[in-house]
Each structure stands twice: as structure tokens, then as C-alpha cells.
Write a protein that holds these residues in place. Structure first.
Motif, mmCIF file in Angstrom:
data_model
loop_
_atom_site.group_PDB
_atom_site.id
_atom_site.type_symbol
_atom_site.label_atom_id
_atom_site.label_comp_id
_atom_site.label_asym_id
_atom_site.label_seq_id
_atom_site.Cartn_x
_atom_site.Cartn_y
_atom_site.Cartn_z
ATOM 1 N N MET A 1 -30.756 -6.996 -14.375
ATOM 2 C CA MET A 1 -30.280 -5.956 -13.469
ATOM 3 C C MET A 1 -31.264 -5.739 -12.321
ATOM 4 N N LEU A 2 -32.558 -5.885 -12.626
ATOM 5 C CA LEU A 2 -33.559 -5.782 -11.563
ATOM 6 C C LEU A 2 -33.353 -6.895 -10.547
ATOM 7 N N TYR A 3 -33.033 -8.081 -11.047
ATOM 8 C CA TYR A 3 -32.769 -9.216 -10.154
ATOM 9 C C TYR A 3 -31.586 -8.917 -9.236
ATOM 10 N N ILE A 4 -30.513 -8.361 -9.805
ATOM 11 C CA ILE A 4 -29.334 -8.035 -9.001
ATOM 12 C C ILE A 4 -29.680 -6.988 -7.948
ATOM 13 N N TYR A 5 -30.493 -6.018 -8.347
ATOM 14 C CA TYR A 5 -30.888 -4.981 -7.390
ATOM 15 C C TYR A 5 -31.662 -5.584 -6.222
ATOM 16 N N LEU A 6 -32.592 -6.471 -6.532
ATOM 17 C CA LEU A 6 -33.446 -7.042 -5.491
ATOM 18 C C LEU A 6 -32.685 -7.993 -4.574
ATOM 19 N N HIS A 67 -13.898 -12.162 -6.569
ATOM 20 C CA HIS A 67 -14.469 -11.656 -5.319
ATOM 21 C C HIS A 67 -15.098 -12.773 -4.483
ATOM 22 N N LEU A 68 -15.273 -13.937 -5.082
ATOM 23 C CA LEU A 68 -15.762 -15.074 -4.302
ATOM 24 C C LEU A 68 -14.760 -15.472 -3.224
ATOM 25 N N ALA A 69 -13.524 -15.018 -3.368
ATOM 26 C CA ALA A 69 -12.494 -15.336 -2.378
ATOM 27 C C ALA A 69 -12.820 -14.738 -1.012
ATOM 28 N N ARG A 70 -13.745 -13.801 -0.977
ATOM 29 C CA ARG A 70 -14.139 -13.217 0.306
ATOM 30 C C ARG A 70 -14.851 -14.239 1.187
ATOM 31 N N PHE A 71 -15.352 -15.294 0.567
ATOM 32 C CA PHE A 71 -16.045 -16.326 1.325
ATOM 33 C C PHE A 71 -15.112 -17.494 1.624
ATOM 34 N N ASN A 72 -15.336 -18.108 2.758
ATOM 35 C CA ASN A 72 -14.670 -19.370 3.073
ATOM 36 C C ASN A 72 -15.746 -20.451 3.025
ATOM 37 N N PHE A 91 -22.572 -16.495 -5.184
ATOM 38 C CA PHE A 91 -21.985 -17.328 -6.240
ATOM 39 C C PHE A 91 -22.855 -17.306 -7.492
ATOM 40 N N ILE A 92 -24.156 -17.497 -7.299
ATOM 41 C CA ILE A 92 -25.090 -17.503 -8.429
ATOM 42 C C ILE A 92 -25.075 -16.157 -9.143
ATOM 43 N N ASN A 93 -25.113 -15.081 -8.367
ATOM 44 C CA ASN A 93 -25.132 -13.748 -8.971
ATOM 45 C C ASN A 93 -23.866 -13.468 -9.773
ATOM 46 N N LEU A 94 -22.720 -13.810 -9.205
ATOM 47 C CA LEU A 94 -21.453 -13.547 -9.887
ATOM 48 C C LEU A 94 -21.314 -14.387 -11.152
ATOM 49 N N VAL A 95 -21.614 -15.675 -11.038
ATOM 50 C CA VAL A 95 -21.464 -16.563 -12.197
ATOM 51 C C VAL A 95 -22.484 -16.221 -13.279
ATOM 52 N N LEU A 99 -21.382 -15.044 -16.956
ATOM 53 C CA LEU A 99 -21.763 -15.827 -18.134
ATOM 54 C C LEU A 99 -22.595 -14.995 -19.102
ATOM 55 N N ALA A 100 -23.608 -14.326 -18.572
ATOM 56 C CA ALA A 100 -24.498 -13.546 -19.435
ATOM 57 C C ALA A 100 -23.732 -12.436 -20.151
ATOM 58 N N CYS A 101 -22.917 -11.712 -19.401
ATOM 59 C CA CYS A 101 -22.194 -10.583 -19.989
ATOM 60 C C CYS A 101 -21.175 -11.045 -21.027
#
Length: 209
Positions: A1-6, A67-72, A91-95, A99-101
Motif C-alpha cells: 500500500m505504501l508503494y501504491i501511495y508513492l 480501468h486500463l481501457a482509459r489508456f490507448n 498497468f503494473i500497479n493494477l495487475v 494478483l496479490a489481492c
């Protein structure tokens, strides 16, 4: 979660929701750590209810991948993927979060099922399978509630009557089909993890001979 925050929240990214979603997905894992079959009935029941209410948040994160659909990701001129580092970071954050969750949540559902079996004296594998299936169905319904009704678990405590009314009116054929879809993906993950654990246990047993 700290990683996501940063990497996300601190930069006011659209994907800031990942911090909350990942935190909510972590809660059932933490609750599971505090559950065991020897606890007093009232305490165990309370922890189980809390775990069950929050567990759908774990596989729910899988739906965040949309939500990756927001990117082209493709260059309109070449048709090739672009080297957009912000896109790849998202992409890395979402995947990684999905996966972890989902995997850690899968561990908690197996662990909680084991504690239920021990308390009920039903240690047969068939009971384990049936309990997991029931919990996955409940979880799939929870994913629908969170994704389409936009009801967080906390709303149960803030406005339970409104939540109850929304849940009672949500049952449609399309909703049930979505629940089946979510059950399938969760069941596949559970089967894969179960096969992996059995293979690992067999390997460890063979090594000890």
C-alpha cells in the motif's frame, strides 16, 4: 500500500482508488490471521461475519483491470505499442494489486474454510469443496454489489436499510449471469492454487522419505 501511495496517490493519479481498494482487500486477510477453531463461539462468529463482509473486496480488485481501457496503448500511425511509462506503471500497479489481492484472498478463504470444518467436525474434502463453493458464490454477489451498486462494505454500518433495499431489488437475469462469471474466475484461481499446494505438499513429502 505504501508503494501504491508513492507511485499513484502522491501524484494525484486517476488510479488513486487503488489505495482504498487494496486496503479493503487486505482487511479479510488480516481478520483471517486472527481466526482459529479454538476461539469462543461468539468471537469466532463475529470475526467470521467481518471476514465474510470484507472478503469480496479481494477478488473485486480483479475488476479494476478494466480501468486500463482509459489508456490507448497503440500508436495510431504504426499500430505498435507506445513506450508510455505512465501507462506501464498503471498497468503494473493494477495487475500487481489484482494478483496479490486475489491470491492472498484465496489463501484466506481456504484457511477460513479449514477453521469452519474443524469447528463443525466435518474434515472430509467434499465438505471443504462445498463450503468454498458457497463462499465463492457469496463473494461473487458481493463483487456485483460493489461494482454496479457501488456499495462499499462500510455502508452496511452507515445506512443498513438503504443497503438492504438496494440488495433486494438487484436480482435480475443479467446480474445472475455476472455472478456466474465472477464465480468462474474465482473458482479457476482456487483450483489452480489448490493444485499448486497439493503438488508442493507431495514434493515435500517425497523429499522427507
Amino acid at each position: 500500500m505504501l508503494y501504491i501511495y508513492l507511485t499513484v496517490v502522491k501524484h494525484n493519479s486517476f488510479y488513486s482508488f487503488l489505495l482504498l481498494n487494496t486496503f479493503l482487500a487486505y482487511i479479510p486477510l488480516e481478520v483471517a490471521f486472527h481466526m482459529n477453531e479454538k476461539q469462543p463461539k461468539a468471537l469466532y462468529a463475529l470475526l467470521f461475519i467481518v471476514w465474510l463482509l470484507f472478503y469480496p473486496n479481494a477478488p473485486y480488485v480483479l475488476t479494476d483491470l478494466f480501468h486500463l481501457a482509459r489508456f490507448n496503448p497503440y500508436d495510431p500511425q504504426t499500430g505498435l505499442m507506445t513506450m508510455n511509462l505512465h501507462m506501464w506503471l498503471a498497468f503494473i500497479n493494477l495487475v500487481a494489486s489484482a494478483l496479490a489481492c486475489s491470491l492472498l484472498g484465496n489463501w484466506s478463504i481456504d484457511y477460513v474454510t479449514d477453521t469452519l470444518q474443524k469447528r463443525w467436525g466435518k474434515k472430509q474434502p467434499l465438505w471443504h469443496f462445498l463450503i468454498v463453493v458457497i463462499l465463492l458464490v457469496i463473494s461473487s454477489i458481493g463483487i456485483y454489489i460493489g461494482r454496479f451498486l457501488r456499495l462499499h462494505t462500510a455502508y452496511l454500518f452507515i445506512n443498513p436499510k438503504w443497503v438492504t433495499d438496494e440488495i433486494l431489488s438487484m436480482w435480475t437475469p443479467r446480474m445472475l449471469i455476472f455472478v456466474i462469471f465472477m464465480f468462474i474466475i474465482q473458482f479457476i484461481i482456487w483450483v489452480a492454487m489448490t493444485l499448486y499446494r497439493h503438488g508442493l505438499n507431495k514434493y515435500e513429502t517425497d523429499c522427507q522419505k
